[in-house]
Design an enzyme around this catalytic site. Sequence first.
Site, mmCIF file in Angstrom:
data_model
loop_
_atom_site.group_PDB
_atom_site.id
_atom_site.type_symbol
_atom_site.label_atom_id
_atom_site.label_comp_id
_atom_site.label_asym_id
_atom_site.label_seq_id
_atom_site.Cartn_x
_atom_site.Cartn_y
_atom_site.Cartn_z
ATOM 1 N N CYS A 163 0.808 -1.222 0.000
ATOM 2 C CA CYS A 163 0.000 0.000 0.000
ATOM 3 C C CYS A 163 0.841 1.271 0.000
ATOM 4 C CB CYS A 163 -0.947 -0.009 1.189
ATOM 5 S SG CYS A 163 -1.932 -1.509 1.197
ATOM 6 N N HIS A 302 -2.550 8.117 5.691
ATOM 7 C CA HIS A 302 -2.816 6.794 5.108
ATOM 8 C C HIS A 302 -4.246 6.400 5.496
ATOM 9 C CE1 HIS A 302 -1.891 3.064 3.193
ATOM 10 N NE2 HIS A 302 -2.000 2.357 4.280
ATOM 11 N N GLU A 313 -0.947 5.646 13.321
ATOM 12 C CA GLU A 313 -0.578 6.788 12.481
ATOM 13 C C GLU A 313 -0.779 8.088 13.277
ATOM 14 O OE1 GLU A 313 -1.109 8.530 7.944
ATOM 15 O OE2 GLU A 313 -2.588 7.085 8.686
ATOM 16 N N LYS A 334 -9.479 8.249 1.996
ATOM 17 C CA LYS A 334 -9.951 6.863 1.823
ATOM 18 C C LYS A 334 -11.372 6.698 2.359
ATOM 19 C CE LYS A 334 -5.500 4.409 1.808
ATOM 20 N NZ LYS A 334 -4.538 5.498 2.086
ATOM 21 N N HIS A 339 -9.768 2.065 -0.313
ATOM 22 C CA HIS A 339 -8.311 1.896 -0.298
ATOM 23 C C HIS A 339 -7.857 1.304 -1.630
ATOM 24 C CE1 HIS A 339 -4.292 1.295 0.764
ATOM 25 N NE2 HIS A 339 -4.402 0.607 1.884
ATOM 26 N N PHE A 398 1.887 -3.322 3.962
ATOM 27 C CA PHE A 398 2.278 -4.639 4.473
ATOM 28 C C PHE A 398 3.757 -4.860 4.162
ATOM 29 C CE2 PHE A 398 -2.030 -7.163 4.222
ATOM 30 C CZ PHE A 398 -2.546 -6.352 5.217
#
Length: 411
Positions: A163, A302, A313, A334, A339, A398
């Site tokens: 991502c 994010h 975050e 998002k 996403h 990830f």
Amino acid sequence: MKRRVVVTGIGAVTPLGNDAAITWEHILAGKSGIGPLTRLNKDDFPAKVAAEVKDFSVEEFIDKKDARKMDRFTHYAIAAAKMAVEDAKLEINEENANHIGVWIGSGIGGMETFENQYETFLERGYRRVSPFFVPMMIPDMAAGQVSIYLGAKGVNSCTVTACATGTNSIGDAFKVIQRGDAVAMISGGAEAPITKMSVAGFCANKALSTNEDPQTASRPFDANRDGFIIGEGAGIVVLEELEHALARGAKIYAEVVGYGSTGDAHHITAPAPNGEGGARAMKMAIDDGGLSPEDIDYINAHGTSTDYNDKYETAAIKQVFGDHAYKLAVSSTKSMTGHLLGAAGGVEAIFTVLALKEGIMPPTINLETPDPECDLDYVPNTARKKEMKAAISNSLGFGGHNATLAFKKYE
């Protein structure tokens, strides 16, 4: 001497619209692009909603016969790249082709092609597998095909960092220009992950929301968030060396000034405690841009709408900005786009430069119930006008990949 780099073109295909302008209009209106999952049989999965691209006509950008030899993620990449180059009014010809490059990433590449061809192989054997199977599937083919379609012969590369892909790609392309290896780069991310296996995989690791209401399922930083919404599309920018852009009278959206990229070295899917790796990426981007934390007015987070991401975050932002964390604004687009995995950073870079250029912060929609651990100003539910000097965009993937881009309003 580091060369200065600016954004001169933008192109997007998203769940909110098939170009950057419509997408941005819907973002500012707080409109959601999430709907019922239609590409697959939703009864097969606990996740019932998705952020699908709608009414996209590939023939507008690619010859029908050629399009059949490409995966959907490449369709989105070529469309967004063509729109970005057209928006930049960048003419690629024999004189400059060697100095214009492409750096477009994808998190999972041609997953749809892989699944379809594997089914063909099981039913009918290897002879019926398409000779285009491998070049359709590999993630670098978006960059390869964009280069072929546009005639860009400079640096040609593909980043795969889950991502964080889109943000890493733009950051890597920025460095190519900064060190003098190209005068312009076409860069961003593309993804088409709404396939049986990727949805199954994300459902199996409990990353996707099981909220069945498309309008409210994506709710970053809200106490009732329960996972992300899978989305698809592409976000591509044209980055250009400032002198080159000025010499040809290009319009300038914003200046790219800094890039941070770090690894958590912690866990394959969970972020490092308190977002330690993300904090280092933000600090690195700010330092690289010659900025101080107090210069940052806005963060495009994010903000996935997962428990860990949003909490950590937020902790990372507090770590980097101290008291200033409560003075700046943070939002997660998002909440409206879902996403887009490897394409997220590309689309969100576009939102960040438009926010700076137009002096308006996109909202985080569906923010109704405050989470005590997420206590910053997330621009809840309604866009906000504000003149800004500088902004950053975060992407976390990830594998412990963290990437941050720092942008400045172009003066």
